[in-house]
Design an enzyme around this catalytic site. Sequence first.
Site, PDB file in Angstrom:
ATOM      1  N   SER A 174       0.847  -1.191   0.000  1.00  0.00           N
ATOM      2  CA  SER A 174       0.000   0.000   0.000  1.00  0.00           C
ATOM      3  C   SER A 174       0.886   1.247   0.000  1.00  0.00           C
ATOM      4  O   SER A 174       1.758   1.380  -0.858  1.00  0.00           O
ATOM      5  CB  SER A 174      -0.958  -0.046   1.199  1.00  0.00           C
ATOM      6  OG  SER A 174      -1.995   0.902   1.054  1.00  0.00           O
ATOM      7  N   GLN A 188      -7.730   5.683  -7.617  1.00  0.00           N
ATOM      8  CA  GLN A 188      -7.530   6.887  -6.810  1.00  0.00           C
ATOM      9  C   GLN A 188      -6.949   7.993  -7.682  1.00  0.00           C
ATOM     10  O   GLN A 188      -5.888   7.829  -8.286  1.00  0.00           O
ATOM     11  CB  GLN A 188      -6.590   6.620  -5.635  1.00  0.00           C
ATOM     12  CG  GLN A 188      -6.402   7.827  -4.738  1.00  0.00           C
ATOM     13  CD  GLN A 188      -5.507   7.574  -3.537  1.00  0.00           C
ATOM     14  OE1 GLN A 188      -4.757   6.603  -3.521  1.00  0.00           O
ATOM     15  NE2 GLN A 188      -5.581   8.437  -2.531  1.00  0.00           N
ATOM     16  N   GLU A 203      -3.883  13.408   0.064  1.00  0.00           N
ATOM     17  CA  GLU A 203      -4.150  12.530   1.205  1.00  0.00           C
ATOM     18  C   GLU A 203      -3.031  12.605   2.235  1.00  0.00           C
ATOM     19  O   GLU A 203      -3.279  12.721   3.444  1.00  0.00           O
ATOM     20  CB  GLU A 203      -4.325  11.084   0.734  1.00  0.00           C
ATOM     21  CG  GLU A 203      -4.611  10.123   1.870  1.00  0.00           C
ATOM     22  CD  GLU A 203      -4.805   8.687   1.398  1.00  0.00           C
ATOM     23  OE1 GLU A 203      -4.689   7.775   2.242  1.00  0.00           O
ATOM     24  OE2 GLU A 203      -5.054   8.460   0.199  1.00  0.00           O
ATOM     25  N   HIS A 261      -6.980  -6.503   0.589  1.00  0.00           N
ATOM     26  CA  HIS A 261      -5.848  -5.578   0.466  1.00  0.00           C
ATOM     27  C   HIS A 261      -4.699  -6.020   1.374  1.00  0.00           C
ATOM     28  O   HIS A 261      -4.880  -6.272   2.565  1.00  0.00           O
ATOM     29  CB  HIS A 261      -6.303  -4.173   0.853  1.00  0.00           C
ATOM     30  CG  HIS A 261      -5.284  -3.108   0.615  1.00  0.00           C
ATOM     31  ND1 HIS A 261      -4.425  -3.102  -0.457  1.00  0.00           N
ATOM     32  CD2 HIS A 261      -4.991  -1.975   1.331  1.00  0.00           C
ATOM     33  CE1 HIS A 261      -3.659  -2.030  -0.402  1.00  0.00           C
ATOM     34  NE2 HIS A 261      -3.967  -1.333   0.676  1.00  0.00           N
TER      35      HIS A 261
END
Length: 603
Positions: free
Chosen positions: A116, A158, A166, A247
């Site tokens: 991630s 995204q 973010e 995820h």
Amino acid sequence: MNVSHNGRTASFTAGVDLPSGTGPFPAVVVLGGLGADTATIKAAGAAVISYDPLAVGREGTPRTNKQGAFYTLYGTSSGTGLLAAWAWGVSRIIDVIEQSGGSVLRADATGVTGCSRYGKGAFVVGAFDQRIALTMPIESGSGGVAAFRSVPGEGGAQPLSSTYSEQPWLGDAFGSFTGSPARLPVDTHSVVGMIAPRGLFIMDNPHIDWLAARSASVGALGGAEVYKALGAGGNITYWSAVQDGTHCATRSEWRTPLQQSIQRFLLNTGSYTGSMRIASNKSGNLAEWRDWTTPTLPDGGTDTTAPSTPGAPAASAVTATGATLTWAASTDQGGSGLAGYDVHHEQGATDPRLGQSTTDSITLTGLTANTRYQVYVRARDGAGNLSASSPAVTFTTTGTGGDTSPPTAPTGLSASATTATGTTLTWTAATDDDGVTGYDILRATGTAFTQIDTSPTTTYTDTGLTPNTTYRYQVRARDAAGNTSPVSNTAQLTTQPGTSTGTCTATGTVQTQWSTGYGVQPLTITNPSTVTITGWTVTFTLPAGHTLAGSWNGTVTTNGQTVTIRNVAHNGTIAAGASNSSAGFQVNRPSGNTSTPSGYTCA
């Protein structure tokens, strides 16, 4: 790691978990601890270095007031983004490995991985430090491997503006390109090219649209052309054809190529060849994006012929800790020139590299006394081709002389008088034919024990511990000749909860959502009081039908739908008015249920 620059100093720490066997070992730096298959990494013969990037570049801070070790040195208003700061931290870890002498970890065989946001970080680490031999980003998403130009056209991915806003992951200068990535002079295939021809294993998830896997395949396919031009097409793997859509899950499909990649690029064994395993629902088309052709480079890309096999090495000047080897030289047979030799210790499933030489001899150091070594040599050319292994030479290092008998193991290790920050250990003395001179104190909070101190007696008081944390201890005896005993029994204890005179608050931020789950990162703990707190406990409630799937940087217990997360050793102390955003968790939920946790409390 302690770093100084222009009169400023900063420090951060990393932990090491060694595999079984005898070192020195290659190592894989794991960013953040999320999604990395550390069991397979260790089984392949590599150590795991646990690195918290948030200590170097903290999330949850404005771009004008960035925090962490990097920004302590280079300024809180630095335009450098967190990903580059995290890469700087890994480079400092490798510096320490290089300075440590090579008896435990090898400085020439370091890999990096993370999932991630930490996958984005791993990708940047591999690009910016040529000492990284194997880069393994996992589900890095927008701002990671995903091609910038492709992201706006991928449904559900995204947006670049969201990635930029973010967290300050990307450098400040990227802000002007979020709405017009076609203006960028480079794209992520260029970053892949910075890693080439070193090992690259990109792992992706095609089941969560937010992760931009189609655009990631475009970036990987474009970068693979650089590998081909360098004659190293087999050094890159992209793998998104997986069944499990969770995820940052540990996936069976990646286990074998992960182990084979470590063996080839960090242990220099095996002949693994990379491939593109792209999920059909997230397959990008490179032809839509490139207006260039892959060149054939005159200085590389054509030599696929290995050098001739070196002659059998001969050993001389053998001591307790070293030996000199010489052998008949190899010849280059493909035109790229002979680059040097790799010297290996033959010992079974993996043969560790003892050293490298650019000539037909080498002096080995750091060997173990009274040990039989079976050693062979392989030649390398300028294109990276390896010769067949030479015949092996066998030799045995000499003894240290004098006393070679270790003491007996200490017994009866126990802990008492345990407080929130300390404990006292006692044990029964070991015996030795020439007398015991002291004891090594070993401590672990995870699986690996590390020596923390020594004691001349059979008692030791350990201080500076973290409240509400489980510790395990062992001791071993030493004699005057340096012989060490087997370790004692293990004593385990949990320190008392800390007494906090302050208060805290907790806020969970949902970073990523998909139909059957979501990730909360960061879980921000804030200390609004005027005194430092030394520990925290957060409690919250999961919606009905939701289950906790994983967590990081916190010790978790559950009771029905109630979840409790307590600090771990490195993130319990929060100064007055400060926050910590290192913890997080992942939740599975029924498809279509969009509820999120509620009722966060902190004490």
